[in-house]
Scaffold this motif. Structure first.
Motif, PDB file in Angstrom:
ATOM      1  N   SER A  10      37.616  45.537  31.394  1.00 36.90           N
ATOM      2  CA  SER A  10      37.845  44.735  32.602  1.00 36.90           C
ATOM      3  C   SER A  10      38.940  45.343  33.463  1.00 36.90           C
ATOM      4  N   ILE A  13      37.519  48.489  35.181  1.00 37.21           N
ATOM      5  CA  ILE A  13      36.576  48.160  36.252  1.00 37.21           C
ATOM      6  C   ILE A  13      37.324  47.655  37.486  1.00 37.21           C
ATOM      7  N   SER A  57      28.921  50.561  36.775  1.00 38.00           N
ATOM      8  CA  SER A  57      29.418  49.317  36.176  1.00 38.00           C
ATOM      9  C   SER A  57      30.071  48.435  37.233  1.00 38.00           C
ATOM     10  N   ASN A  61      28.458  44.859  38.219  1.00 40.31           N
ATOM     11  CA  ASN A  61      29.275  43.654  38.083  1.00 40.31           C
ATOM     12  C   ASN A  61      29.189  42.775  39.326  1.00 40.31           C
ATOM     13  N   ASP A  64      25.777  41.186  39.723  1.00 40.05           N
ATOM     14  CA  ASP A  64      25.646  40.017  38.844  1.00 40.05           C
ATOM     15  C   ASP A  64      26.273  38.782  39.490  1.00 40.05           C
ATOM     16  N   TYR A  97      36.617  39.015  44.679  1.00 39.62           N
ATOM     17  CA  TYR A  97      36.271  40.398  44.330  1.00 39.62           C
ATOM     18  C   TYR A  97      36.109  41.240  45.595  1.00 39.62           C
TER      19      TYR A  97
END
Length: 212
Positions: A10, A13, A57, A61, A64, A97
């Protein structure tokens, strides 16, 4: 996977999202990400094997998160509730994000060269499902006959802008960054524009109109 491994993945990322958003894929180096994450460079390779895998990734992420934001469109019979929850979820993906959101936008604007085919196919399938749901509401008389695709495009653009154009928003608003309240206001206003602009009607009103 151990808690330490999950934490490190985490952390990597998140650091990668910030560096990729700042420098772009080509200019980013693994050592930059390692330094930003505060981890040894070999740790990055241990978890992700390559820069491309790490980049994917980051992209997967945020995709998703976008898929999760779409769940209200499939789980609500009432378009007013579904669209409101969807817009709020999309706006707050940009709030929570912002860097990953910028990376995703940049990937799409460059023709999605690193996006796996299966992810692209799933995105298309999900979008078609959303369009079909909107068309169902239109056919049921719950909203005006708008173009479902263009409605989604409008919502995507309006919600994504709070991540992609944060500098411009900060300049105009005079704030270094938007607060959670600012994001709530933005989501509420956008919701009102969409609901009124699309003539969304409560299910009870439609039943009454049909009974008259």
């Amino acid at each position: 996977m151990s808690k330490i491994s999950e934490h490190n993945r985490s952390l990597i990322i998140q650091a990668a999202s910030e560096i990729f958003a700042e420098k772009g894929y080509a200019a980013t180096k693994i050592i930059d990400i390692a330094r930003h994450a505060g981890l040894p460079k070999p740790n990055i390779y241990y978890y992700f094997k390559s820069k491309e895998n790490l980049y994917r990734s980051v992209i997967e992420n945020v995709i998703d998160l976008i898929f999760q934001a779409e769940l209200p469109l499939h789980g609500n019979a009432d378009p007013a509730t579904a669209l409101e929850q969807y817009i709020y979820a999309k706006v707050h993906v940009s709030r929570r994000y912002p860097h990953a959101s910028k990376v995703f936008s940049s990937e799409i604007m460059h023709g999605a060269p690193h996006l796996p085919e299966e992810i692209a196919a799933r995105m298309k399938q999900q979008t078609l499902a959303c369009c079909n749901k909107i068309q169902e509401w239109i056919d049921a008389g719950l909203m005006d006959p708008v173009d479902p695709q263009h409605l989604l495009f409008t919502i995507w653009a309006s919600t994504q802008t709070y991540a992609d154009f944060d500098w411009q928003i900060a300049m105009v608003s005079g704030k270094p960054e938007m607060s959670e309240t600012d994001f709530d206001i933005a989501a509420h206003q956008l919701t009102q524009l969409v609901l009124k602009g699309c003539g969304v009607k409560p299910a009870e009103q439609v039943k009454t109109d049909l009974a008259v």
